[in-house]
Design a protein around this motif. Sequence first.
Motif, mmCIF file in Angstrom:
data_model
loop_
_atom_site.group_PDB
_atom_site.id
_atom_site.type_symbol
_atom_site.label_atom_id
_atom_site.label_comp_id
_atom_site.label_asym_id
_atom_site.label_seq_id
_atom_site.Cartn_x
_atom_site.Cartn_y
_atom_site.Cartn_z
ATOM 1 N N ASN A 267 63.675 59.295 21.262
ATOM 2 C CA ASN A 267 62.963 60.376 21.958
ATOM 3 C C ASN A 267 63.159 60.354 23.477
ATOM 4 O OD1 ASN A 267 60.478 62.263 22.483
ATOM 5 N ND2 ASN A 267 60.027 60.362 23.592
ATOM 6 N N ILE B 39 65.574 62.352 29.975
ATOM 7 C CA ILE B 39 65.296 62.832 31.330
ATOM 8 C C ILE B 39 66.048 64.145 31.544
ATOM 9 C CG2 ILE B 39 64.839 60.573 32.346
ATOM 10 C CD1 ILE B 39 67.709 60.538 33.405
ATOM 11 N N LYS C 238 72.597 67.040 25.255
ATOM 12 C CA LYS C 238 71.897 67.488 24.042
ATOM 13 C C LYS C 238 72.859 68.105 23.029
ATOM 14 C CE LYS C 238 67.671 66.165 25.019
ATOM 15 N NZ LYS C 238 66.966 65.137 24.223
ATOM 16 N N ILE D 235 58.144 72.923 25.053
ATOM 17 C CA ILE D 235 56.940 72.140 24.787
ATOM 18 C C ILE D 235 56.297 71.776 26.134
ATOM 19 C CG2 ILE D 235 56.019 70.124 23.573
ATOM 20 C CD1 ILE D 235 57.660 72.029 21.749
ATOM 21 N N ARG E 231 59.981 52.375 29.227
ATOM 22 C CA ARG E 231 60.369 51.661 30.451
ATOM 23 C C ARG E 231 59.112 51.300 31.239
ATOM 24 N NH1 ARG E 231 63.072 56.403 34.271
ATOM 25 N NH2 ARG E 231 61.554 58.004 33.770
ATOM 26 N N THR F 165 54.200 58.759 26.588
ATOM 27 C CA THR F 165 53.697 60.081 26.986
ATOM 28 C C THR F 165 54.413 61.169 26.183
ATOM 29 O OG1 THR F 165 53.342 61.516 28.927
ATOM 30 C CG2 THR F 165 55.432 60.358 28.826
ATOM 31 N N GLY F 166 53.939 62.406 26.320
ATOM 32 C CA GLY F 166 54.641 63.579 25.800
ATOM 33 C C GLY F 166 54.935 63.521 24.302
ATOM 34 N N ILE F 167 56.115 63.990 23.946
ATOM 35 C CA ILE F 167 56.506 64.081 22.532
ATOM 36 C C ILE F 167 56.540 62.690 21.893
ATOM 37 C CG2 ILE F 167 58.445 64.653 21.002
ATOM 38 C CD1 ILE F 167 59.057 67.025 22.947
ATOM 39 N N GLY G 134 60.328 55.957 24.489
ATOM 40 C CA GLY G 134 59.577 56.872 25.356
ATOM 41 C C GLY G 134 58.228 57.225 24.756
ATOM 42 N N ASN H 196 58.487 67.160 31.064
ATOM 43 C CA ASN H 196 59.888 67.622 31.026
ATOM 44 C C ASN H 196 60.004 69.086 31.454
ATOM 45 O OD1 ASN H 196 62.037 69.140 29.312
ATOM 46 N ND2 ASN H 196 62.790 67.037 29.267
ATOM 47 N N THR H 197 58.997 69.884 31.137
ATOM 48 C CA THR H 197 59.043 71.328 31.415
ATOM 49 C C THR H 197 58.081 71.756 32.522
ATOM 50 O OG1 THR H 197 57.491 71.600 29.578
ATOM 51 C CG2 THR H 197 59.810 72.020 29.101
ATOM 52 N N SER I 204 67.452 69.392 21.196
ATOM 53 C CA SER I 204 66.868 70.423 22.080
ATOM 54 C C SER I 204 67.433 71.783 21.701
ATOM 55 C CB SER I 204 67.233 70.105 23.529
ATOM 56 O OG SER I 204 66.887 71.170 24.387
ATOM 57 N N GLY J 266 61.443 73.388 20.780
ATOM 58 C CA GLY J 266 61.508 74.534 21.685
ATOM 59 C C GLY J 266 60.912 74.159 23.032
ATOM 60 N N ASP K 199 64.238 49.862 28.863
ATOM 61 C CA ASP K 199 64.706 50.829 29.872
ATOM 62 C C ASP K 199 66.114 51.271 29.498
ATOM 63 O OD1 ASP K 199 65.592 52.304 31.995
ATOM 64 O OD2 ASP K 199 64.808 50.937 33.524
ATOM 65 N N LEU K 200 66.223 52.486 29.017
ATOM 66 C CA LEU K 200 67.482 52.989 28.472
ATOM 67 C C LEU K 200 68.408 53.570 29.540
ATOM 68 C CD1 LEU K 200 65.849 54.385 25.274
ATOM 69 C CD2 LEU K 200 67.491 52.513 25.357
ATOM 70 N N SER K 201 68.058 53.362 30.825
ATOM 71 C CA SER K 201 69.060 53.682 31.850
ATOM 72 C C SER K 201 70.230 52.700 31.712
ATOM 73 C CB SER K 201 68.452 53.649 33.261
ATOM 74 O OG SER K 201 67.927 52.371 33.521
HETATM 75 P P1 NAP Z 1 58.407 63.527 29.039
HETATM 76 O O1 NAP Z 1 56.946 63.698 28.919
HETATM 77 O O2 NAP Z 1 59.054 63.562 30.356
HETATM 78 O O3 NAP Z 1 58.798 62.187 28.258
HETATM 79 C C1 NAP Z 1 60.063 61.602 28.358
HETATM 80 C C2 NAP Z 1 59.949 60.177 27.870
HETATM 81 O O4 NAP Z 1 61.221 59.526 28.013
HETATM 82 C C3 NAP Z 1 58.953 59.377 28.702
HETATM 83 O O5 NAP Z 1 58.286 58.459 27.873
HETATM 84 C C4 NAP Z 1 59.872 58.667 29.669
HETATM 85 O O6 NAP Z 1 59.301 57.532 30.266
HETATM 86 C C5 NAP Z 1 60.998 58.318 28.729
HETATM 87 N N1 NAP Z 1 62.152 57.854 29.480
HETATM 88 C C6 NAP Z 1 62.822 58.491 30.453
HETATM 89 N N2 NAP Z 1 63.792 57.697 30.944
HETATM 90 C C7 NAP Z 1 63.733 56.533 30.250
HETATM 91 C C8 NAP Z 1 64.462 55.335 30.287
HETATM 92 N N3 NAP Z 1 65.423 55.123 31.179
HETATM 93 N N4 NAP Z 1 64.129 54.359 29.419
HETATM 94 C C9 NAP Z 1 63.146 54.527 28.531
HETATM 95 N N5 NAP Z 1 62.395 55.639 28.460
HETATM 96 C C10 NAP Z 1 62.701 56.636 29.302
HETATM 97 O O7 NAP Z 1 59.136 64.674 28.230
HETATM 98 P P2 NAP Z 1 59.108 65.093 26.683
HETATM 99 O O8 NAP Z 1 59.125 66.564 26.675
HETATM 100 O O9 NAP Z 1 58.054 64.378 25.934
HETATM 101 O O10 NAP Z 1 60.546 64.597 26.250
HETATM 102 C C11 NAP Z 1 60.787 63.821 25.097
HETATM 103 C C12 NAP Z 1 62.114 64.215 24.506
HETATM 104 O O11 NAP Z 1 62.036 65.568 24.059
HETATM 105 C C13 NAP Z 1 63.289 64.163 25.487
HETATM 106 O O12 NAP Z 1 64.447 63.693 24.823
HETATM 107 C C14 NAP Z 1 63.463 65.626 25.859
HETATM 108 O O13 NAP Z 1 64.773 65.913 26.286
HETATM 109 C C15 NAP Z 1 63.142 66.280 24.549
HETATM 110 N N6 NAP Z 1 62.831 67.706 24.610
HETATM 111 C C16 NAP Z 1 61.739 68.152 25.272
HETATM 112 C C17 NAP Z 1 61.469 69.513 25.301
HETATM 113 C C18 NAP Z 1 60.281 70.095 26.004
HETATM 114 O O14 NAP Z 1 60.170 71.328 26.052
HETATM 115 N N7 NAP Z 1 59.379 69.314 26.547
HETATM 116 C C19 NAP Z 1 62.311 70.395 24.645
HETATM 117 C C20 NAP Z 1 63.414 69.896 23.983
HETATM 118 C C21 NAP Z 1 63.663 68.543 23.955
HETATM 119 P P3 NAP Z 1 58.530 57.654 31.680
HETATM 120 O O15 NAP Z 1 57.169 58.194 31.380
HETATM 121 O O16 NAP Z 1 58.535 56.259 32.197
HETATM 122 O O17 NAP Z 1 59.323 58.605 32.535
#
Ligand code: NAP
Length: 242
Positions: free
Chosen positions: A81, A84, A151, A180, A40, A18-20, A15, A184-185, A134, A178, A59-61
């Motif tokens: 990382n 969804i 989680k 972020i 993916r 984008t994001g984390i 992943g 996701n949020t 998380s 926390g 693609d981890l689905s």
């Molecule tokens: P995000 O911006 O939605 O990023 C999620 C990442 O996971 C994206 O790169 C997404 O790809 C990828 N992904 C989703 N389904 C996938 C699949 N089937 N195969 C491969 N990649 C896949 O959210 P994020 O906040 O950065 O989340 C990253 C991690 O941090 C997640 O595990 C989330 O649960 C965790 N987390 C986030 C928060 C928060 O507050 N944001 C807090 C605690 C934990 P696409 O762009 O293609 O969708």
Amino acid sequence: MNPFSLEGRTALVTGANTGIGQAVALSMGRAGARVICAGRRSCADTVRQLDDGREITLDLSDPMAARDVFSGEPVDILVNNAGIIRRGDAVDFSEADWDDVIDVNQKAVFFTCQAFARAVFARGGTGGIVNIASLLSFQGGIRIASYTAAKHAVAGITRILANEWAAKGINVNAIAPGYIATSNTEALRNDPARARAILDRIPAGRWGEAGDIAEAAVFLASPAARYIHGAILNVDGGWLAR
Ligand code: NAP
């Protein structure tokens, strides 16, 4: 050698587009790692910002999707990382929203760790795994039943793998971010009442940024963390201390 350096190591981040995940990939790159950005969708934007990076489609689905990913060039660091989230009242929660989240956030985490470890053991090497857990590894949350279940499982998977692999040369740890500001949020931040309530409870007085998680991941993947096994590091602005 600087114990916080990732010089000479190869990291794979799921992943990473984008994001984390993107922030972790870039920080690991700055720390000296060669970075394989797995997504993916295209991770071209991340790869462009790295001195030494490339991308693969993953693609981890399909929770077993990573089974052959580690059979090529040696990978020393794995960051699980990708994740969804699906929101819905528990009383109405659908089987699809349960299965989709469990597949990516739980089952794929375990089997990607397994594929990584098989490759590390086969070459007699060492390695590090950083799972992204998380606050919902410890708390219940609201309207996110499958996410909370998955989680919590990530915390357990991190601990059991640490128990089995610590003496075999793989450090397995996790980060519990926390709140972020990522996609996701987005739903929470678009709800003024929820966003305010969350912000009011964060001791640091601000939402986290993806970069806040990234350096913690570099640390856990570095030689500086060599005696850390099975830890879940809260990077949450103090949320869980409250
Ligand atoms: P995000 O911006 O939605 O990023 C999620 C990442 O996971 C994206 O790169 C997404 O790809 C990828 N992904 C989703 N389904 C996938 C699949 N089937 N195969 C491969 N990649 C896949 O959210 P994020 O906040 O950065 O989340 C990253 C991690 O941090 C997640 O595990 C989330 O649960 C965790 N987390 C986030 C928060 C928060 O507050 N944001 C807090 C605690 C934990 P696409 O762009 O293609 O969708």
